[in-house]
Design an enzyme around this catalytic site. Structure first.
Site, mmCIF file in Angstrom:
data_model
loop_
_atom_site.group_PDB
_atom_site.id
_atom_site.type_symbol
_atom_site.label_atom_id
_atom_site.label_comp_id
_atom_site.label_asym_id
_atom_site.label_seq_id
_atom_site.Cartn_x
_atom_site.Cartn_y
_atom_site.Cartn_z
ATOM 1 N N ASN A 246 0.799 -1.114 0.025
ATOM 2 C CA ASN A 246 0.086 -0.004 -0.126
ATOM 3 C C ASN A 246 1.119 1.171 -0.121
ATOM 4 O OD1 ASN A 246 -1.877 2.099 0.383
ATOM 5 N ND2 ASN A 246 -2.559 1.094 2.176
ATOM 6 N N ARG B 249 -2.394 -1.935 -3.447
ATOM 7 C CA ARG B 249 -3.789 -1.170 -3.366
ATOM 8 C C ARG B 249 -3.585 0.085 -4.298
ATOM 9 N NH1 ARG B 249 -5.215 3.287 0.921
ATOM 10 N NH2 ARG B 249 -7.095 3.567 0.298
ATOM 11 N N HIS C 155 -12.720 3.164 -0.728
ATOM 12 C CA HIS C 155 -12.740 2.368 0.412
ATOM 13 C C HIS C 155 -13.505 1.088 0.081
ATOM 14 C CE1 HIS C 155 -12.819 5.772 3.613
ATOM 15 N NE2 HIS C 155 -11.886 5.350 3.340
ATOM 16 N N GLY D 183 -10.541 8.915 7.159
ATOM 17 C CA GLY D 183 -11.457 8.905 6.407
ATOM 18 C C GLY D 183 -12.772 8.301 6.445
ATOM 19 N N ARG E 142 -11.775 16.039 6.658
ATOM 20 C CA ARG E 142 -12.583 16.528 5.512
ATOM 21 C C ARG E 142 -13.988 16.784 5.800
ATOM 22 N NH1 ARG E 142 -10.949 11.023 2.646
ATOM 23 N NH2 ARG E 142 -8.779 10.801 3.131
ATOM 24 N N GLY F 48 -11.350 2.299 12.140
ATOM 25 C CA GLY F 48 -10.772 2.987 13.461
ATOM 26 C C GLY F 48 -12.052 3.347 14.360
ATOM 27 N N VAL F 49 -12.946 4.208 13.943
ATOM 28 C CA VAL F 49 -13.878 4.969 15.059
ATOM 29 C C VAL F 49 -15.110 3.791 14.964
ATOM 30 C CG1 VAL F 49 -15.691 6.646 15.154
ATOM 31 C CG2 VAL F 49 -13.728 7.338 14.298
ATOM 32 N N GLU G 148 -15.159 0.723 14.641
ATOM 33 C CA GLU G 148 -14.563 -0.626 15.405
ATOM 34 C C GLU G 148 -14.443 -0.277 16.952
ATOM 35 O OE1 GLU G 148 -11.223 -2.443 13.563
ATOM 36 O OE2 GLU G 148 -12.219 -2.182 11.759
ATOM 37 N N GLU H 15 -8.369 -5.061 5.008
ATOM 38 C CA GLU H 15 -8.110 -4.577 3.563
ATOM 39 C C GLU H 15 -6.970 -5.297 3.027
ATOM 40 O OE1 GLU H 15 -8.641 -0.274 4.856
ATOM 41 O OE2 GLU H 15 -9.324 0.003 2.905
#
Ligand code: ADP
Length: 414
Positions: free
Chosen positions: A19, A104, A193, A225, A254, A343-344, A346, A397
């Site tokens: 990646n 990726r 994603h 993101g 963002r 992250g958020v 989970e 991923e």
């Protein structure tokens, strides 16, 4: 006299996943017989004096993490350093057990709806897409070129972030702007994603004991993101990111959705250039723009201390999330599961709780006890009576890229 080799001939089963970002390379080496990780690592701050390589071998129960800080000039040097680290563990890129390298690639445009073995023509098309993915595709291309130079004989596969979304119907993918202008500049909603949305929507079907073709899922990928997708019977029918990863949900830095006229207004009234507005909306907006922090842990801590700005930022984040849940509920008609990931998604139980609060009429609810459990496993957090399952599914991923890469290079057609 010639001697015949007596070495057993085994099929290669390893896949290296790369990646490549603008100043970093993350990598994982996996054994596809069981999906086990053999090594993971990253090189960051490429091109700076303080480049850092972190490598962790995971064979035989795991080894010591190795770290070194020394200038790494470019991606070629980074990949060479990675190859050396792998070789030191007996996992070198020259190993006959290496089946392929999976890359990726962020933007595959309309042409790439599936993982693709990379040749010069594929690489040229990924380059043609640079104008619509200026931040990401150039780094991906550099990673591919470097890896091909190191192992020209090895199949290299591109797995596109946009691929899963190419099934979106035209009415979901098109913006309502002049068709000729849109087509001339390839302006449409591509979504991102996708590898995560594909993985999570499939895993959630498994969690319900069903085939992906039987279930409708709303996937909420909430990391730095963030994006939502509506997946009907395993196919994406809508997603919140668009031409670029700026559209949709409120993210770490963002803005997500804004009235496009905000851009003209800033140009005309605030005298900002389009580059400055680009930075404003991509880097200085979202949670960080609203309250100065983009880490949900810090925001929750500030809320607990009574911080009003953090509270408002959280409420704006949740309000947008809820709107997308409602919108995708309407798009799908019937929803079997809502899945939180990244992250958020989970880790932040308060986000999951707030996002579905008040949606009981839609069959959505969260069990407070189940929601509070921390676990790396996919799990349901809705109460038994709820009509719609609410799930937490840790995304992976790299595993998805490795699996897609491996099944492509081992398919009879290859
Ligand atoms: P990305 O891959 O987009 O960089 P991640 O999926 O790794 O992002 O998510 C990073 C974000 O996850 C952090 O910015 C933070 O807001 C959130 N996060 C990570 N761990 C926790 C946690 N324990 N509680 C709440 N939020 C968390």
């Amino acid at each position: 006299m010639t001697t015949e080799s007596t070495a057993p001939v085994t099929d290669p089963t390893r896949v290296l996943v790369l990646n490549s970002g603008s100043s970093s390379v993350k990598y994982q080496l996996l054994d596809m017989r069981d999906g086990a990780r053999l090594a993971v690592g990253l090189v960051e701050r490429i091109g700076e004096e303080t480049s850092r390589l972190v490598h962790t071998p995971l064979t035989d129960g795991g080894g010591e993490k190795r770290e070194r800080t020394a200038p790494v000039a470019d991606h070629a040097a980074a990949l060479k350093a990675v190859a050396e680290e792998l070789a030191a563990d007996g996992l070198g890129l020259d190993s006959p057990e290496l089946a392929a390298i999976g890359h990726r690639v962020v933007h595959g445009g309309l042409r790439f709806s599936a993982p693709t073995v990379i040749d010069d023509d594929v690489l040229a098309e990924v380059e043609r897409l640079v104008p619509v993915a200026p931040l990401h595709n150039p780094a991906n291309i550099t990673g591919i070129r470097t890896a091909r130079a190191l192992r020209p004989d090895l199949p290299q596969v591109a797995v596109f972030d946009t691929a899963f979304h190419t099934t979106m119907p035209e009415y979901a993918a098109r913006y309502a702007i002049d068709t000729e202008t849109a087509d001339a500049h390839r302006i449409r909603r591509y979504g991102f994603h996708g590898t995560s949305h594909a993985y999570v929507s499939r895993r959630v079907a498994g969690l319900l004991g069903k085939d992906p073709s039987e279930v409708n899922v709303i996937v909420l990928h909430l990391g730095n993101g963030a994006s939502a997708s509506a997946v009907a019977g395993g196919r994406c029918v809508d997603t919140s990111m668009g031409l670029t990863p700026l559209e949709g949900l409120v993210m770490g830095t963002r803005s997500g959705d804004v009235d496009p006229a905000v851009v003209f207004h800033l140009e005309r009234v605030a005298g900002m250039s389009s580059d400055e507005i680009d930075v404003l909306l991509n880097k200085k907006s979202g949670l960080v723009g609203l309250c100065g922090d983009n880490d949900m842990r810090e925001i929750r801590r500030r809320i607990d201390e009574g911080d009003e700005r953090a509270r408002l930022a959280f409420d704006i984040y949740i309000h947008r999330l809820k709107k997308y849940i409602g919108a995708y509920y309407a798009v799908l008609g019937r929803v079997d599961a809502v899945a939180f990931t990244a992250g958020v998604g989970e880790n932040a139980a308060p986000v999951r709780e707030a996002a579905v609060a008040g949606l009981e009429e839609l069959g959505l609810a969260v069990d407070a006890g189940l929601n509070a459990v921390r676990s790396p496993e996919p799990r349901l957090i809705s109460p038994g009576y709820a009509r719609v399952a609410v799930a937490v599914v840790p995304t992976d991923e790299e595993l998805e890229i490795a699996q897609q890469t491996y099944s492509l290079v081992t398919s009879p057609a290859h």
